[in-house]
Write a protein that holds these residues in place. Structure first.
Motif, mmCIF file in Angstrom:
data_model
loop_
_atom_site.group_PDB
_atom_site.id
_atom_site.type_symbol
_atom_site.label_atom_id
_atom_site.label_comp_id
_atom_site.label_asym_id
_atom_site.label_seq_id
_atom_site.Cartn_x
_atom_site.Cartn_y
_atom_site.Cartn_z
ATOM 1 N N SER A 25 0.852 -1.185 0.000
ATOM 2 C CA SER A 25 0.000 0.000 0.000
ATOM 3 C C SER A 25 0.884 1.231 0.000
ATOM 4 O O SER A 25 1.727 1.383 0.863
ATOM 5 N N GLY A 26 0.700 2.115 -0.989
ATOM 6 C CA GLY A 26 1.546 3.288 -1.104
ATOM 7 C C GLY A 26 2.412 3.195 -2.346
ATOM 8 O O GLY A 26 2.477 2.163 -3.015
ATOM 9 N N THR A 27 3.101 4.290 -2.608
ATOM 10 C CA THR A 27 3.931 4.356 -3.805
ATOM 11 C C THR A 27 5.355 3.909 -3.514
ATOM 12 O O THR A 27 5.980 4.390 -2.573
ATOM 13 N N ILE A 28 5.842 2.981 -4.339
ATOM 14 C CA ILE A 28 7.214 2.517 -4.209
ATOM 15 C C ILE A 28 7.890 2.554 -5.564
ATOM 16 O O ILE A 28 7.225 2.632 -6.600
ATOM 17 N N TYR A 29 9.216 2.468 -5.536
ATOM 18 C CA TYR A 29 9.979 2.413 -6.783
ATOM 19 C C TYR A 29 10.124 0.973 -7.246
ATOM 20 O O TYR A 29 9.938 0.689 -8.426
ATOM 21 N N ARG A 30 10.413 0.080 -6.304
ATOM 22 C CA ARG A 30 10.610 -1.331 -6.672
ATOM 23 C C ARG A 30 10.491 -2.214 -5.433
ATOM 24 O O ARG A 30 10.885 -1.837 -4.340
ATOM 25 N N ALA A 31 9.945 -3.417 -5.657
ATOM 26 C CA ALA A 31 9.911 -4.453 -4.620
ATOM 27 C C ALA A 31 10.885 -5.548 -5.022
ATOM 28 O O ALA A 31 10.818 -6.040 -6.146
ATOM 29 N N ASN A 32 11.772 -5.902 -4.111
ATOM 30 C CA ASN A 32 12.748 -6.947 -4.409
ATOM 31 C C ASN A 32 12.211 -8.271 -3.858
ATOM 32 O O ASN A 32 11.046 -8.603 -4.096
ATOM 33 N N THR A 33 12.987 -9.009 -3.134
ATOM 34 C CA THR A 33 12.519 -10.294 -2.612
ATOM 35 C C THR A 33 11.368 -10.104 -1.632
ATOM 36 O O THR A 33 11.384 -9.201 -0.796
ATOM 37 N N MET A 34 10.360 -10.962 -1.762
ATOM 38 C CA MET A 34 9.218 -10.968 -0.852
ATOM 39 C C MET A 34 9.104 -12.351 -0.232
ATOM 40 O O MET A 34 9.526 -13.343 -0.850
ATOM 41 N N ALA A 35 8.553 -12.418 0.966
ATOM 42 C CA ALA A 35 8.539 -13.705 1.663
ATOM 43 C C ALA A 35 7.359 -13.802 2.623
ATOM 44 O O ALA A 35 6.802 -12.790 3.052
ATOM 45 N N TRP A 36 7.001 -15.030 2.942
ATOM 46 C CA TRP A 36 6.022 -15.328 3.976
ATOM 47 C C TRP A 36 6.736 -16.017 5.134
ATOM 48 O O TRP A 36 7.535 -16.933 4.925
ATOM 49 N N GLN A 44 9.294 -19.577 17.549
ATOM 50 C CA GLN A 44 9.926 -18.480 16.827
ATOM 51 C C GLN A 44 9.264 -18.300 15.467
ATOM 52 O O GLN A 44 8.541 -19.176 14.988
ATOM 53 N N ARG A 45 9.522 -17.144 14.866
ATOM 54 C CA ARG A 45 8.995 -16.875 13.537
ATOM 55 C C ARG A 45 9.905 -17.547 12.510
ATOM 56 O O ARG A 45 11.112 -17.327 12.491
ATOM 57 N N ASP A 46 9.308 -18.374 11.654
ATOM 58 C CA ASP A 46 10.068 -19.151 10.684
ATOM 59 C C ASP A 46 9.690 -18.790 9.255
ATOM 60 O O ASP A 46 8.529 -18.470 8.971
ATOM 61 N N LEU A 47 10.651 -18.914 8.366
ATOM 62 C CA LEU A 47 10.408 -18.690 6.949
ATOM 63 C C LEU A 47 9.551 -19.821 6.381
ATOM 64 O O LEU A 47 9.838 -20.997 6.598
ATOM 65 N N VAL A 48 8.525 -19.435 5.632
ATOM 66 C CA VAL A 48 7.683 -20.423 4.954
ATOM 67 C C VAL A 48 8.092 -20.520 3.488
ATOM 68 O O VAL A 48 8.298 -21.620 2.967
ATOM 69 N N ALA A 49 8.187 -19.382 2.825
ATOM 70 C CA ALA A 49 8.543 -19.366 1.407
ATOM 71 C C ALA A 49 8.990 -17.964 1.031
ATOM 72 O O ALA A 49 8.574 -16.990 1.651
ATOM 73 N N LEU A 50 9.833 -17.901 0.001
ATOM 74 C CA LEU A 50 10.230 -16.607 -0.518
ATOM 75 C C LEU A 50 10.231 -16.638 -2.033
ATOM 76 O O LEU A 50 10.300 -17.695 -2.660
ATOM 77 N N ILE A 51 10.143 -15.438 -2.626
ATOM 78 C CA ILE A 51 10.147 -15.323 -4.073
ATOM 79 C C ILE A 51 10.912 -14.058 -4.446
ATOM 80 O O ILE A 51 10.689 -12.989 -3.878
ATOM 81 N N THR A 52 11.839 -14.201 -5.383
ATOM 82 C CA THR A 52 12.608 -13.047 -5.841
ATOM 83 C C THR A 52 11.795 -12.255 -6.867
ATOM 84 O O THR A 52 10.746 -12.715 -7.339
ATOM 85 N N ARG A 53 12.310 -11.111 -7.212
ATOM 86 C CA ARG A 53 11.609 -10.297 -8.190
ATOM 87 C C ARG A 53 11.511 -11.030 -9.536
ATOM 88 O O ARG A 53 10.531 -10.896 -10.259
ATOM 89 N N GLY A 54 12.499 -11.840 -9.816
ATOM 90 C CA GLY A 54 12.499 -12.596 -11.069
ATOM 91 C C GLY A 54 11.681 -13.877 -11.023
ATOM 92 O O GLY A 54 11.565 -14.563 -12.038
ATOM 93 N N GLY A 55 11.141 -14.201 -9.844
ATOM 94 C CA GLY A 55 10.263 -15.352 -9.758
ATOM 95 C C GLY A 55 10.894 -16.619 -9.204
ATOM 96 O O GLY A 55 10.235 -17.661 -9.141
ATOM 97 N N GLU A 56 12.146 -16.552 -8.791
ATOM 98 C CA GLU A 56 12.747 -17.744 -8.173
ATOM 99 C C GLU A 56 12.143 -17.933 -6.787
ATOM 100 O O GLU A 56 11.940 -16.973 -6.056
ATOM 101 N N THR A 57 11.893 -19.189 -6.431
ATOM 102 C CA THR A 57 11.220 -19.484 -5.172
ATOM 103 C C THR A 57 12.026 -20.442 -4.307
ATOM 104 O O THR A 57 12.883 -21.190 -4.794
ATOM 105 N N ASN A 58 11.723 -20.396 -3.036
ATOM 106 C CA ASN A 58 12.335 -21.318 -2.088
ATOM 107 C C ASN A 58 11.302 -21.588 -0.995
ATOM 108 O O ASN A 58 10.577 -20.673 -0.580
ATOM 109 N N TYR A 59 11.219 -22.841 -0.544
ATOM 110 C CA TYR A 59 10.201 -23.243 0.422
ATOM 111 C C TYR A 59 10.823 -23.961 1.616
ATOM 112 O O TYR A 59 11.819 -24.665 1.479
#
Length: 121
Positions: A25-36, A44-59
């Motif tokens: 929400s809001g104006t940005i220039y670019r979003a890089n890696t995003m993750a859940w 503890q808080r653990d990584l579930v999955a991530l995705i790079t701007r180019g679409g590479e994923t890891n679970y």
């Protein structure tokens, strides 16, 4: 003000499906890696999955073959399709994104407010 807005959590029976969304929400220039990430009570808080701007994923091993992460760069939105849900998937799910607000700044880490996923057995 830039925020990550999550939606799609809820209560579902074991074996069911949910789809989470995380929108910038809001104006940005670019979003890089995003993750859940997820955090169960007392854990503890653990990584579930991530995705790079180019679409590479890891679970995380625990969700491979059941969860699918995706993103729409034009909409600055990320998704998590969760199938074959188990009671152990119960947690608060958080999205995280590395965002660049304008061309002159570097990437900063942003977190969503969290959305509850509860799976009944």
């Amino acid at each position: 003000q830039v925020q990550l807005v999550e939606s799609g959590g809820g209560l579902v029976q074991a074996g069911g499906s949910l789809r989470l969304s995380c929108a910038v929400s809001g104006t940005i220039y670019r979003a890089n890696t995003m993750a859940w990430y997820r955090q169960a009570p007392g854990k503890q808080r653990d990584l579930v999955a991530l995705i790079t701007r180019g679409g590479e994923t890891n679970y995380a091993d625990s969700v491979k073959g059941r969860f699918t992460i995706s993103r729409d760069n034009a909409k600055a939105t990320m998704y998590l399709q969760m199938n074959s849900l188990r009671s152990e998937d119960t947690a608060v799910y958080y999205c995280k994104a590395d965002l660049r607000l304008d061309w002159a700044t570097g990437f900063e880490e942003y977190w969503g407010q969290g959305t509850q996923v509860a799976v009944s057995s």
